[in-house]
Design an enzyme around this catalytic site. Structure first.
Site, mmCIF file in Angstrom:
data_model
loop_
_atom_site.group_PDB
_atom_site.id
_atom_site.type_symbol
_atom_site.label_atom_id
_atom_site.label_comp_id
_atom_site.label_asym_id
_atom_site.label_seq_id
_atom_site.Cartn_x
_atom_site.Cartn_y
_atom_site.Cartn_z
ATOM 1 N N ASP A 85 -69.212 44.632 -78.984
ATOM 2 C CA ASP A 85 -68.964 43.912 -77.735
ATOM 3 C C ASP A 85 -69.241 42.421 -77.905
ATOM 4 O O ASP A 85 -70.116 42.017 -78.663
ATOM 5 C CB ASP A 85 -69.879 44.493 -76.648
ATOM 6 N N GLU A 140 -64.339 43.247 -80.077
ATOM 7 C CA GLU A 140 -63.860 42.652 -78.831
ATOM 8 C C GLU A 140 -64.013 41.138 -79.007
ATOM 9 O O GLU A 140 -65.074 40.578 -78.763
ATOM 10 C CB GLU A 140 -64.672 43.136 -77.630
#
EC number: 2.4.1.18
Length: 738
Positions: free
Chosen positions: A417, A472
């Site tokens: 993330d 991401e």
């Protein structure tokens, strides 16, 4: 027993829970020709030393009413041999016979500690945390925690009444690791660490950073996990793991169902609680497999205190959240997934962590896990601490947690993330609010090195083969999926955030205005093969006022769903792996809400069942058609047929595999049917209409070409052959040579 000395200064320091070296005075010590035993047992009435068979060796005299006892053992051992005795303790309400925690030698191997200090994640995995094991034939738990800035660390729990005086730990000074073996306790014990800062100030009780099990929030204690049970878990997925190891995922069909497990299924009859892993295994796995997805991706499941963070603010990166049951439940979930043909991807958050007092912030009174300078160590968007991944021990700690998910739970992928926030020192920071790197630039050199180390570790011999990594990453940082040997970051896949933003912006436009935004749908092909991409319609796009996928679309209810169906047809034919967040597969109207389930009741309506059926068929066709996935990352796998018909908002392209198989996608993004639309095709003869998003089964008008059409030798769009098509309104067609 004879009297034994117990220094007053030691007694006072032990009773104040501030003694820096409890092993220097507690336990057995050679004093002259005698072995002196000293112990601190606040609340004890009487203490005796007993032999293994139960015979009394002698009485330990109380030398301080607060619980200090001491005495000399009868000398009957060879010098250098560890004395064999147990403590028989009379408490006000019970008698306890137990080994002396301070009679055991050092626990952790010096080589492993040195490797941890040098940044080896395997050493972190081996050394730190709580481990139930036998020491010299005695069952107990070995505790170890990294806290080099602390002046004293104790382990506290139900087993000692949460009394920091009872079990102060030994400091392995060169490495900053504190250790203690506590006899006769085991898996299931609750515990925390009680630390004093370097100046002696008591810190809030801290959960174990390396705990493999925790209490369910809002409770915050760590729990000794039964790691032996996890390691003995009855896995039956050997065939899956062998196939995964040999699979070229970049050129395989990948369609990911992203799930927030806390809300996908709730039990209304029990206070709307979240489902357990076993309940999710029975419901989620057959659903996702039946929908044709290749993987489920779980928003972060490492224990997190605040449900509203959706898991993205974790404090226990080794521990599956207790919201869903014990760790073994997650292993069973993955086992069920593999049996059903589903891979499991977990989200992992090495960028930042929350400021909860029991957590990692100022863990030992210093900025241990975070940067000391708030310009580096505090995230202004999320109000969280930023991990100091440039510190070797922090990097080892984090990567060790990723290895744990791969080894202990057989996960198939790890999605990292907020990579962009790690790569740039000025991310979300104004001028003067960030610290340049050593060269004066904005690139975070430490994070770059960390991410490369992470990927090299997950793709190397330390990890099970075939574990994929996903980034991401929302910027144009080059080489995210390039090998580290070629100066890339080494990820297997990167989320294509630019494609997602551009295409959704196009679809939000009223069809009458789309001709002015035509390039938003074509621009993604300019860079589609610069990385190995995932096309993500993720949770981030259906929350915080952005609207659900269906709600983003213009028009009345029918047109909105037709737009979405056409978009899905375009997306599943477009180069790149697919990702869809829960609820999107049946076009729910509401945004994602972490405390509510998806709007499953919408499936009572034929229109929403139709969208769900379409997604299922898209997944199955995508998996069955090599042209749609075999060359996802190569220009040879794609060519525009129609990319410039902005007046009609029509797009057409061909997908190919390396064997010459092909599939053509044609999209009409207006509500105007197009009759006799002549489309150039790369082969003559009969073409089958294998998919029509306007089909009646999907909630459409069933306009189309009757399932087939003929390509004749009439040049069009640079091709020798062409066919006259009927293009349904707001629809995508897939055509394949018959």
């Amino acid at each position: 027993m004879t009297d034994a000395p117990f220094d007053r200064a030691d007694i006072d320091a032990l009773l104040d829970a501030r003694h820096p070296d409890p092993f220097a005075c507690l336990g057995p010590h050679r004093v002259g020709d005698a072995t002196v035993v000293r112990t601190l047992l606040p609340g004890a009435l009487r203490v005796r030393a007993i032999a293994a068979g139960g015979g009394v060796l002698g009485e330990l005299r109380q030398v301080d009413p607060a619980g200090c006892f001491a005495g000399a053992l009868p000398d009957g051992r060879e010098r250098g041999e560890r004395p064999r005795y147990r403590l028989s303790i009379d408490w006000p309400d019970a008698r306890q016979d137990v080994e002396d925690a301070y009679a055991f030698g050092t626990l952790l191997d010096e080589d492993a500690l040195a490797r941890f200090a040098a940044g080896d994640p395997r050493a972190a995995l081996a050394c730190l945390g709580a481990r139930a094991l036998d020491m010299d034939g005695v069952p107990g738990v070995r505790f170890a925690v990294w806290a080099p800035g602390a002046s004293r660390v104790s382990v506290v729990g139900d087993f000692n009444g949460w009394d920091a005086r009872r079990h102060p730990m030994r400091l392995r000074r060169p490495w900053g690791v504190w250790e203690l073996f506590v006899p006769r306790i085991g898996a299931g014990e609750r515990y925390k660490f009680a630390l004093r800062a370097r100046d002696g100030a008591a810190l809030p009780l801290k959960a174990d950073p390396c705990a493999c099990r925790t209490e369910a929030p809002p409770r915050t204690a760590s729990i000794v996990a039964d790691l032996d049970a996890l390691e003995r878990f009855g896995w039956h997925d050997d065939a899956w793991l062998r196939a995964r190891a040999s699979l070229d995922l970049a050129h395989a069909p990948v369609s990911i169902y992203e799930v927030h497990p806390e809300s996908w299924l709730r039990v209304a009859a029990e206070g709307n609680r979240s489902a357990t892993w076993d309940e999710l295994a029975q419901r989620l796995i057959p659903y996702a497999a039946g929908m044709g997805f290749s993987h489920v991706e779980l928003t972060p499941i490492a224990e997190y205190p605040f449900g509203g963070s959706w898991g993205y603010q974790s404090l226990s990166p080794f521990a599956p959240s207790a919201r869903f049951g014990p760790p073994e439940g997650f292993a069973r979930f993955v086992e069920h997934a593999h049996a059903a043909g589903l891979g499991v991807i977990v989200d992992w958050v090495p960028a930042h962590f929350p400021d909860d007092p029991h957590g990692l912030g100022k863990f030992d009174g210093t900025a241990l896990f975070e940067h000391a300078d708030p310009r580096e160590g505090w995230h202004p968007d999320w109000h969280t601490h930023v991990f100091n991944v440039g510190r070797r021990e922090v990097g080892a700690f984090l990567i060790a947690s990723a290895l744990a998910w791969a080894h202990r739970y057989h996960v198939d992928g790890i999605r990292v993330d907020a990579v962009a926030s790690m790569l740039y020192r000025d991310y979300s920071r104004a001028a003067g609010e960030w610290v340049p790197n050593v060269y004066g630039g904005r690139e975070n050199l430490e994070s770059i090195a960390f991410l490369k180390h992470f990927n090299d570790t997950l793709h190397g011999p330390a990890a099970p083969p075939g574990v994929a990594t996903f980034a991401e990453e929302s910027t144009a940082w080059p080489g995210v999926t390039a090998p580290t040997a070629e100066h890339g970051l080494g990820f297997d896949f990167k989320w294509n955030m630019g494609w997602m933003h551009d295409t959704l912006a196009y679809l939000r436009e009223d069809p009458i205005h789309r001709r002015h935004h035509h390039d938003r749908l074509t621009f993604g092909l300019v860079y589609a093969f610069s990385e190995r991409f995932v096309l993500p319609l993720s949770h981030d796009e259906v929350v915080h006022g952005k609207g659900s996928l269906a709600a983003k679309m213009p028009g009345d209810a029918w047109q909105r769903l037709a737009n979405l169906r056409a978009y899905f047809g375009f997306m599943w034919a477009h180069p790149g792996k697919k990702l869809l967040f829960m609820g999107g597969e049946f076009a729910q109207w509401g945004e994602f809400a972490h405390d509510a389930t998806p709007q499953w009741d919408l499936l009572d309506a034929p229109a929403h069942r139709g969208v769900q059926r379409l997604v299922r068929d898209l997944n199955r066709l995508h998996a069955a058609e090599p042209a749609l996935h075999a060359l996802d990352d190569r220009p040879a796998g794609f060519a525009w047929l129609v990319g410039d018909d902005r007046n009609n908002s029509v797009f057409a392209f061909v997908r190919r595999d390396d064997a010459g198989r092909m599939l053509v996608a044609v999209c009409n993004f207006t509500p105007v049917p197009r009759t006799d639309y002549r489309l150039g095709l790369p082969a003559p003869g009969r073409w089958a209409e294998v998919l029509n998003t306007d089909g009646a089964a999907y909630g459409g008008t069933d306009a189309g070409n009757g399932g087939a059409l003929q390509a004749d030798e009439i040049p069009a769009h640079g091709e020798r052959w062409s066919a006259a098509l009927r293009l349904p309104p707001l629809a995508t067609l897939w055509l394949r040579p018959a």
